[in-house]
Design a protein around this motif. Structure first.
Motif, PDB file in Angstrom:
ATOM      1  N   GLY A   1       2.541   6.753  -5.490  1.00 37.13           N
ATOM      2  CA  GLY A   1       3.431   6.204  -6.514  1.00 37.13           C
ATOM      3  C   GLY A   1       3.379   4.702  -6.684  1.00 37.13           C
ATOM      4  N   LEU A   2       3.270   4.007  -5.602  1.00 36.04           N
ATOM      5  CA  LEU A   2       3.256   2.543  -5.640  1.00 36.04           C
ATOM      6  C   LEU A   2       1.839   2.022  -5.779  1.00 36.04           C
ATOM      7  CD1 LEU A   2       5.745   1.782  -2.722  1.00 36.04           C
ATOM      8  CD2 LEU A   2       6.153   1.401  -5.160  1.00 36.04           C
ATOM      9  N   PRO A   3       1.683   0.829  -6.341  1.00 40.44           N
ATOM     10  CA  PRO A   3       0.356   0.207  -6.326  1.00 40.44           C
ATOM     11  C   PRO A   3      -0.091   0.013  -4.871  1.00 40.44           C
ATOM     12  CG  PRO A   3       1.911  -1.088  -7.639  1.00 40.44           C
ATOM     13  CD  PRO A   3       2.692  -0.010  -6.960  1.00 40.44           C
ATOM     14  N   PRO A   4      -1.373   0.128  -4.598  1.00 40.38           N
ATOM     15  CA  PRO A   4      -1.856   0.046  -3.211  1.00 40.38           C
ATOM     16  C   PRO A   4      -1.341  -1.161  -2.431  1.00 40.38           C
ATOM     17  CG  PRO A   4      -3.625   0.734  -4.642  1.00 40.38           C
ATOM     18  CD  PRO A   4      -2.455   0.402  -5.542  1.00 40.38           C
ATOM     19  N   GLU A   5      -1.217  -2.287  -3.072  1.00 35.32           N
ATOM     20  CA  GLU A   5      -0.771  -3.491  -2.348  1.00 35.32           C
ATOM     21  C   GLU A   5       0.697  -3.441  -1.943  1.00 35.32           C
ATOM     22  OE1 GLU A   5      -0.309  -4.318  -6.736  1.00 35.32           O
ATOM     23  OE2 GLU A   5      -1.884  -3.452  -5.492  1.00 35.32           O
ATOM     24  N   ARG A   6       1.470  -2.523  -2.512  1.00 35.67           N
ATOM     25  CA  ARG A   6       2.897  -2.402  -2.161  1.00 35.67           C
ATOM     26  C   ARG A   6       3.170  -1.254  -1.197  1.00 35.67           C
ATOM     27  NH1 ARG A   6       6.609  -2.117  -6.863  1.00 35.67           N
ATOM     28  NH2 ARG A   6       8.118  -2.228  -5.190  1.00 35.67           N
ATOM     29  N   ARG A   7       2.158  -0.472  -0.874  1.00 33.57           N
ATOM     30  CA  ARG A   7       2.337   0.659   0.038  1.00 33.57           C
ATOM     31  C   ARG A   7       2.462   0.154   1.471  1.00 33.57           C
ATOM     32  NH1 ARG A   7      -2.296   4.473  -2.716  1.00 33.57           N
ATOM     33  NH2 ARG A   7      -1.334   4.419  -4.784  1.00 33.57           N
ATOM     34  N   ASN A   8       3.306   0.834   2.240  1.00 30.25           N
ATOM     35  CA  ASN A   8       3.565   0.427   3.617  1.00 30.25           C
ATOM     36  C   ASN A   8       3.192   1.579   4.548  1.00 30.25           C
ATOM     37  OD1 ASN A   8       5.046   0.147   6.133  1.00 30.25           O
ATOM     38  ND2 ASN A   8       6.120  -1.557   5.156  1.00 30.25           N
TER      39      ASN A   8
END
Length: 111
Positions: free
Chosen positions: A17-24
């Motif tokens: 769901g999130l852009p890759p740079e915002r995934r944790n």
């Protein structure tokens, strides 16, 4: 359903769901770890239902329980690890989403 909701949503967001740079990765791993408990309960229940010849949560027919729980459990499907660990859950979610009414709803949403 409520036992799955928060962690399943976390899986969905941090897998796709999130852009890759915002995934944790840490949040994702923790959510997947916590989901193992409720998914194990659901897996055991679906196994018991299958032994009776019943493909759904409450009996041989699709009910509001299936609708509610499958809609939330579906959010955990991007975790292939969880789906492999809980194959009855995975198969049941697919069965619920293969129903003609759900397919018609998806088609209508695309129009």
């Amino acid at each position: 359903m409520t036992e799955l909701e928060a962690d399943a949503l976390t899986v969905l967001m941090h897998r796709i769901g999130l852009p890759p740079e915002r995934r944790n990765a840490d949040k994702l791993a923790e959510a997947e770890r916590r989901l193992r408990g409720p998914l194990a309960v659901l897996q055991a229940h679906l196994q018991a239902q299958a032994q009776r010849g019943w493909p759904y949560l409450a009996a041989e027919r699709f009910t509001i329980a299936d609708l509610c729980v499958a809609s939330v459990a579906n959010w955990s499907r991007p975790s292939l690890e969880l789906m492999h660990a809980f194959p009855r859950v995975h198969d049941w979610v697919q069965r619920c989403h293969a129903r003609p009414a759900y397919q018609a709803l998806k088609a209508a949403a695309r129009s």
